[in-house]
Scaffold this active site. Structure first.
Site, PDB file in Angstrom:
ATOM      1  CG  ASP A 377      -1.632   1.306   1.426  1.00 23.88           C
ATOM      2  OD1 ASP A 377      -1.895   1.988   0.420  1.00 23.88           O
ATOM      3  OD2 ASP A 377      -1.922   1.656   2.589  1.00 23.88           O
ATOM      4  CG  HIS A 378       2.683   4.580  -3.118  1.00 23.79           C
ATOM      5  ND1 HIS A 378       3.934   4.601  -2.551  1.00 23.79           N
ATOM      6  CD2 HIS A 378       2.692   5.563  -4.055  1.00 23.79           C
ATOM      7  CE1 HIS A 378       4.664   5.548  -3.114  1.00 23.79           C
ATOM      8  NE2 HIS A 378       3.936   6.151  -4.021  1.00 23.79           N
ATOM      9  CB  SER A 379      -1.719   4.980   1.743  1.00 23.84           C
ATOM     10  OG  SER A 379      -2.597   4.588   0.738  1.00 23.84           O
ATOM     11  CB  ILE A 381       5.979   2.625   3.051  1.00 23.15           C
ATOM     12  CG1 ILE A 381       5.299   1.474   2.305  1.00 23.15           C
ATOM     13  CG2 ILE A 381       5.991   2.398   4.549  1.00 23.15           C
ATOM     14  CD1 ILE A 381       5.986   0.143   2.462  1.00 23.15           C
TER      15      ILE A 381
END
Length: 675
Positions: A377-379, A381
């Site tokens: 999940d790019h949110s 890290i």
């Protein structure tokens, strides 16, 4: 020196002067605007700079910076968590690693190795032994490594929450389990040895899997022999599949204690007649109703269904907590990954709907042939953190089939705990609908690898230029050649020299680049010496932008802060204030504002031994744009490219033009440019 020992020494993220930010925005936008448009936004920005509103908003940010060491941190996470589209393909990062080779029959051994080495990073971070990252002698913030494990983006309305459960040894107790998903069944696996608090070795992890497998095989053989004696003409594969589902559901449901130990020769008692009835009724396998499919949906839908899942029964709440607090999520899947890099890349972001628990920061998929994918999940890290750990693990994994050291016949192995979710009819229907939507979304985008072997970091260093800057110019030239126009471009600049900071935007389409690109591509030939001067000017302009952004003197995050401060101000009791004219002008989005970049790009690291290692991507920011994420080797450059289907983008032509552009820049890489 411990991993987080320098955190308090990091400087606070600065708030740039308002006049500096506005001047930089105008200069950047001018490369894509007509002279009249430039005059208009210059006046609009000047009016805002000298207005009461401009003074108030700037003061609000400066006051916030006095009270918080990072004035942007919470607002930046909100940018992500307010996104309501499914995380994949709209937010998540998917990656493969070229180090992994296929090994027939090696799924379990590869999974044990991969899991052990990822957990060794967890252990190093927990004990403060993971090395502090630095760049050119500057210490970087390590907060994202604290966020990497045991984190979960929990769906909520109107904005999700980032829940983080990891704690260092000094901070206290932390979750010590992982979730293994096999054929749609969830298992909670404790990763620490009880006697000395160390993580389990690959052999121990392997043996736990084999212990489970052997117990099941006894049940399968008994069940199968009875069933075939009753129905000898039954389809064997169908029977095996159904038997496996039943064994996983029934055989291990009696072992709901995570601390239970069993000998490898022991098999739990199973009611075979009940299993045979289940088979005869053609009950679907676990993957068809796997709860992880719910995480693939629109965030508001997942919020509603998550609440429903918890209301069904208390054990569902406990199981959900186990998944969300887990260190990481790993799936062992019943298909081969293969060696086709283009296919692997496409599947890295979305393969089958149940393989990934989308909310987790780390999800690892291990295929039958030992191929491995990682999704995050790019949110929570930045991709570079996930890639760094992925490379660490991949470099230590064995490349051949291996078997664990033999243990004594009286050896005991801790049995994993089966997590069973009870579903009502509404949730069953929702899962089936999630499947339909997931496979539709897989058709919305494409991904391609591009490998260039003409030169790499060695030649660029000899020429005293940054290879990253060369790639940035090449990507823009490729877009120009493909579409005949210039593109607003986003490049990630790390701001991790500041406390809890992540990134700033480098808008690389400068006026200097435009002049060079026009001279290079126009029919009227420009003298090579003049082209070299234009190329050097484009390089220098880009390098200056990157330096400013890394020093906290970019303008995109500042403008985001001003817009957010205005939004908060307008929620008060006072009169509502209109947004500055230059932020509502049609030129704002046309030049990249609000994430409208036709090229979204990022340098994701140098290669080891000319092996790309972990390569991955996120989806392009715009439906008609491209995502480009590249690694640099000594003599090569590899780019992962993504785009959206059914738009004016043309990924095949664009990828070909990346190779053309890199070749076209080779004559300018002479030892004349000073770093």
């Amino acid at each position: 020196m411990s991993t987080f020992s320098r955190q308090d020494q990091l400087p606070s993220l600065p708030v740039p002067p308002l006049v500096e930010t506005l001047e930089k925005y105008i200069d950047s936008a001018s490369a894509l605007l007509t002279p009249d448009e430039k005059l208009r936004i210059t006046k609009e920005a000047h009016d805002f700079q000298h207005s009461e509103l401009g003074t108030q908003l700037q003061q609000a940010l400066e006051n916030r910076a006095k009270n918080q060491k990072n004035w942007l941190e919470d607002w930046w996470y909100n940018v992500y968590t307010e996104i309501r589209e499914p995380l994949a393909p709209y937010v998540s990062f998917g990656a493969l690693n070229t180090v992994y080779n296929c090994v027939d029959g090696g799924q379990v051994s590869r999974a044990a190795d991969v899991l052990h080495h990822w957990l060794s990073v967890w252990d190093k971070i927990r004990h403060g032994k993971w090395p502090i990252t630095s760049s050119r002698g500057v210490t970087w913030d390590m907060n994202q490594f604290h966020h990497l494990f045991s984190s979960n983006r929990t769906p909520q309305k109107p904005r999700d929450t980032m829940d983080r459960f990891f704690k260092t040894k000094e901070e206290g107790d932390t979750p010590t389990h992982v979730i293994i998903c096999c054929n749609g069944c969830f298992w909670k696996l404790n990763i620490l040895n009880e006697d000395d608090d160390t993580i389990k070795t690959p052999d121990e992890l392997y043996n736990m899997s084999v212990c489970l497998s052997r117990c099941l095989s006894v049940c399968l053989s008994r069940c199968l022999s009875v069933y075939l004696s009753v129905c000898p003409d039954v389809c064997l594969s169908r029977c095996l599949s159904a038997c496996l589902d039943v064994c996983l559901s029934r055989c291990l449901s009696v072992c709901l204690s995570a601390r239970m130990s069993v000998q490898m020769s022991v098999c739990p008692d199973v009611r075979f007649l009940q299993m045979l009835k289940f088979v005869s009724d053609n009950s679907p396998d676990e993957s068809s109703r796997c709860v992880s499919k719910l995480t693939t949906t629109h965030r508001d839908i997942w919020t509603t269904n998550r609440d429903e899942l918890q209301r069904v029964c208390d054990p569902n709440m406990a199981s959900l907590k186990d998944v969300e607090t887990s260190i990481l999520f790993m799936s062992l899947v019943p298909k081969k990954g293969g060696n086709d890099q283009q296919k692997l890349m496409a599947n890295a972001l979305q393969d089958e709907s149940w393989y990934v628990w989308q909310d987790k920061s780390v999800s690892i998929t291990v295929y039958q042939d030992a191929q491995v994918m990682v999704q995050g999940d790019h949110s929570n890290i930045d991709a570079i953190v996930l890639l760094q750990v992925g490379d660490y693990a991949a470099s230590r994994v064995r490349k051949q089939l291996w078997h664990p050291a033999k243990t004594g016949s009286d050896a005991h192995f801790e049995f994993p705990e089966r997590l069973v979710f009870e579903l009502n009819e509404h949730l069953k229907y929702t899962i089936s609908q999630a499947d339909v939507d997931f496979y539709k979304s897989k058709k919305l985008y494409r991904a391609r690898p591009v490998h260039f072997y003409g030169y790499g970091n060695d030649q660029c260093r000899t020429a005293k230029v940054y290879t990253d800057t060369v790639v940035q110019i090449a990507l823009q030239l490729a877009f120009l050649k493909t579409h005949g126009s210039f593109a607003p471009i986003y490049e990630t600049a790390s701001t991790r020299k500041f406390f809890h900071s992540r990134t700033e935007t480098v808008r690389g389409c400068t006026q200097q680049f435009v002049r060079f690109a026009k001279a290079l591509t126009e029919e009227k030939k420009t003298e090579k010496e003049d082209l070299k001067k234009l190329f050097d000017a484009a390089l220098n302009a880009h390098n200056q932008l990157m330096a400013d952004c890394m020093d906290g003197r970019g303008f995109d995050r500042h403008l985001l802060g001003l817009k957010t401060a205005l939004s908060i101000m307008n929620k008060g009791c006072g009169p509502k204030r209109a947004a500055p004219a230059f932020l509502t002008d049609d030129t704002w989005k046309r030049t990249g504002g609000d994430g409208n970049f036709l090229l979204s790009t990022s340098f994701i690291g140098y290669m080891d031994n000319e092996q790309p290692g972990t390569i991955g991507y996120v989806a392009a920011m715009r439906p008609d744009g491209y995502g480009c994420f590249y690694r640099i080797g000594k003599g090569r450059i590899s780019v992962s490219v993504s785009d959206w289907t059914d738009s004016r983008s043309n990924i095949d032509a664009f990828c070909g033009n990346i190779l053309w552009a890199l070749d076209a820049l080779a004559p300018f890489l002479t030892p004349a440019q000073k770093l």
